[in-house]
Design a protein around this motif. Sequence first.
Motif, PDB file in Angstrom:
ATOM      1  N   UNK A   1       0.514  -1.135   0.093  1.00 50.96           N
ATOM      2  CA  UNK A   1      -0.077   0.505  -0.105  1.00 50.96           C
ATOM      3  C   UNK A   1       0.724   1.031  -0.290  1.00 50.96           C
ATOM      4  N   UNK A   2       0.667   2.541  -0.635  1.00 53.86           N
ATOM      5  CA  UNK A   2       0.894   3.789  -0.328  1.00 53.86           C
ATOM      6  C   UNK A   2       2.134   3.811   0.804  1.00 53.86           C
ATOM      7  N   UNK A   3       3.071   4.442   1.013  1.00 56.94           N
ATOM      8  CA  UNK A   3       3.380   4.844   2.168  1.00 56.94           C
ATOM      9  C   UNK A   3       2.684   5.422   3.001  1.00 56.94           C
ATOM     10  N   UNK A   4       2.541   5.678   4.510  1.00 55.20           N
ATOM     11  CA  UNK A   4       1.875   7.236   4.877  1.00 55.20           C
ATOM     12  C   UNK A   4       3.549   7.536   5.040  1.00 55.20           C
ATOM     13  N   UNK A   5       3.574   9.012   5.681  1.00 56.96           N
ATOM     14  CA  UNK A   5       4.486  10.462   5.579  1.00 56.96           C
ATOM     15  C   UNK A   5       4.623  10.463   6.446  1.00 56.96           C
ATOM     16  N   UNK A   6       6.153  10.418   6.977  1.00 55.71           N
ATOM     17  CA  UNK A   6       6.472  10.440   8.906  1.00 55.71           C
ATOM     18  C   UNK A   6       6.080  11.753   9.040  1.00 55.71           C
ATOM     19  N   UNK A   7       5.813  11.511  10.287  1.00 51.66           N
ATOM     20  CA  UNK A   7       5.308  12.363  11.801  1.00 51.66           C
ATOM     21  C   UNK A   7       6.486  12.636  12.763  1.00 51.66           C
ATOM     22  N   UNK A   8       6.676  14.266  13.290  1.00 59.07           N
ATOM     23  CA  UNK A   8       7.659  14.974  14.237  1.00 59.07           C
ATOM     24  C   UNK A   8       6.882  14.974  15.437  1.00 59.07           C
ATOM     25  N   UNK A   9       7.888  14.430  16.035  1.00 57.14           N
ATOM     26  CA  UNK A   9       7.021  14.789  18.479  1.00 57.14           C
ATOM     27  C   UNK A   9       8.633  15.525  18.483  1.00 57.14           C
ATOM     28  N   UNK A  10       8.709  15.980  19.749  1.00 57.39           N
ATOM     29  CA  UNK A  10       9.727  16.198  20.761  1.00 57.39           C
ATOM     30  C   UNK A  10      10.079  17.269  20.156  1.00 57.39           C
ATOM     31  N   UNK A  11       9.346  18.546  21.095  1.00 54.52           N
ATOM     32  CA  UNK A  11       9.363  20.021  20.342  1.00 54.52           C
ATOM     33  C   UNK A  11      10.847  20.407  20.644  1.00 54.52           C
ATOM     34  N   UNK A  12      11.299  21.558  20.475  1.00 55.37           N
ATOM     35  CA  UNK A  12      12.956  21.834  20.583  1.00 55.37           C
ATOM     36  C   UNK A  12      12.695  23.441  20.439  1.00 55.37           C
ATOM     37  N   UNK A  13      13.344  23.860  21.891  1.00 57.31           N
ATOM     38  CA  UNK A  13      12.495  25.437  21.978  1.00 57.31           C
ATOM     39  C   UNK A  13      13.471  26.117  21.743  1.00 57.31           C
TER      40      UNK A  13
END
Length: 850
Positions: A54-66
């Motif tokens: 199937x079509x791959x999902x796009x990556x997502x990001x977390x852990x905010x850097x101030x």
Amino acid sequence: ACNLLNKCISGAYDSCHLQEQFRLVGMYRDGDVMIGGLFEVHLITVFPELSFTAKPEQPWCHTFDLDGFKAIQTMAFAVDEINRNPNLLPSVTLGYRIYDNCVKLGVAFRAAMALISGTEMSYSNLNCSGSPPVLGIVGDPGSTHSIAISSVLGLFRMPMVSYFATCSCLSDRRRYPFFFRTIPSDAFQVRAMMQILKRFDWTWVGLIVSNDDYGLHAAQSFQQDISGFGGCVAFFEILPKDNDLKEIRRIMDVIQHSVSRVIVVISTEAYILPLMDEVLRLNLTRQWIASEAWSMSPLFLTSRLLPVLRGTLGIAIRRGEIDGLKEFLLSLRPDNDPGNGLVRKFWEDMFKCRFAPDVAQTETEGRLCTGHEDLTTADMEYGDVSELRPAYNVYKAVYALAHTLHNLLNCVPGKGPFSGHSCASLHNIQPWQLLHYLQTVNFTTGFGDQVSFDKNGDALAIYDIVSWTGMPDGTMKARTVGDVDESKPAGHVLSLQDDKITWNFGNNKPSRSVCSEPCSPGTRKATKKGLPVCCFDCLPCADGEITNTTDSIECFKCPEEFWSNPQKIQCVPKEVEFLSYEEALGISLTAASLLGACACAGVLAVFAHHRHTPVVRANNSELSFLILMSLKLCFLCALLFIGQPRLWTCQLRHAVFGISFVLCVSSILVKTMVVVAVFKASRPEGQGAMKWFGAPQQRGTVLILTALQVAICTIWLTTASPVPFKNTQSSKIVFECAVGSMAGFATLLGYIGLLAAVSFLLAFLARNLPDTFNEAKFITFSMLIFCAVWIAFIPAYVSSPGKYADAVEIFAILASSFGLLISIFAPKCYIILLHPERNTKKALMARGSS
């Protein structure tokens, strides 16, 4: 960019269509001219698993850097400040499009492609004409990202100004012609570290680097440069990419067993965290030297790590001040523009709320964001602008692009840098047109720092030196204690305030560590086989090399006309050597030469006094006188080989020697031919032989044979004349005569050898002829001595060094001359002086009959 990422079907459609849009978080502000930005805001990226069904999902990001977000806001503030400045781009509004790279190359590459190709779903101009979506990019902060992205941006000839990528490899203009940076290269950072190590005499240090372009290239420069001041690397370790605890503990074991107390760590934050956790667990105290990537990191400036990291010295990015930035940061408010999703992410992270009600119920216990929360009551770190370092570089990068655009738009038509002295058009600016102006940009910030780029696109090399100090409240702070400025004169590059430095070794700096006794002057360090690279044997320097310092790892060669003294610590002038009249060898050879000349003169006087006697008159007395005169010249020419060589002595010595010997040997050859002619004339069939070889013919033969040698010498002296030469290849300066042309010298000797060989052959064949006084036997013996001496001369001359080569040649001249004088004239003098009764025609005839 249109051709790279968009799909254009010629003939069927008249527009380009995006095939896919990346899921990117960023900020946007419209303007007449747009610039892009790539920043690190989220620290962790999650890539979905690939099923290949199937079509791959796009990556997502977390852990905010101030800090990353503050860098973005600094760029936004700089653009806003530029647009309010009537003296900079006065008629143009500057805009920006900024994306988060999530500290992953894949995301950073997607963001870069989105910047250069745009985000519109369709594009109607199939020629892709007009200005591109952005004209330049600020970022990327990572070296590995910058290497990959700038390689692709170079294809589109788009400039990229990074504020944090320090890999020295990016200074390669052939590979990265459109890359610039407002942070110094790692090559400068390593040199700054060398200044610190040298200042505190830390010559034996450990080196730990991250397993990426940033760490590995810096390690290469570090290991090359540390030997420059006598230091060396006690151990070299690379931090694992996957934070493997087993590998981390192996590195810790190496650190514990090393007696080195100073460790340089060149790495990004993510690689170091597991290492410092182990350092804290073992309560390991060392003198750490931090690279600029983590020297100001709040992840390590904590009370938890205070016991093991207090006293750390770090290379830090130059601190700057930006007026008005704090007020700008605190005035930020979120909006509903999807292009500014990054601000909403920041707001949610700062106030621990969510804008979406359904998400708020599951993640923040129903706490909803209103967008009117007060930033002044939030985290104080966000509004702190007292330590602007990477953000200050962002500020300078934006202004560099702004000044570049300003200079480009102020181009005078007919005086531009482009084809036909043309200028760029505001409505059709191309990224490559910025390169000329960006390379020559030069301005001063409000803080007083000059901004310009060298030929490699690198900024001025200025660093702050920081010391990690414990505070009364139990926290830790990086305090500026000096700087390294390579624009200063040599000797003033490093400036340190020692009294402000905090040490973690009982308030004292760590002492210098060695695993061998210091090497004394005159010796050098040599690595002991099988031991760490800093364990050394002390080996003496080679002749002609010295050290003036203790613990040197290299011996230095003395200048050409100097040599090392016996202790190998000082270069002294070389002794001058040549065959002198004052030394014993020169005196002996001079005496022998004069003795031979006097002997010739004595024999000549005896022959002149008894010139009418049969012994003298036999076989042409004129040839005998000629032989004696030439032998006297042979003895005297030896004196030209003694004394300091001059141009005239070098030219005369071989010429006089060659002509004198040819005159002598040719006279002997003619004398031998007379013996043969006399014998033939005594026979009935040869009675007319002597009339064809009388005195005129004899003199003519000698003259012709000698004239040939004169011609050889003349050609030699006019084409490649011997000249004085100072040979400095040994421990002495040897004054020699360079022969000029070896072919000329060989021809001169070969001609003498040919005449001698012919004389020997004729004399040998005529040795038993029944003459009244047959000289052939004596000539045979003399030529045998002559040939033996000169055959032995060649190998002896070639193998003799310096002045002894001249001594060998003088000896050969004297030996062969004495051989000729004694062999030919001693028997005659014996009869003339001791047995005059035998010096009669009757006696000679009787001797011949018997």
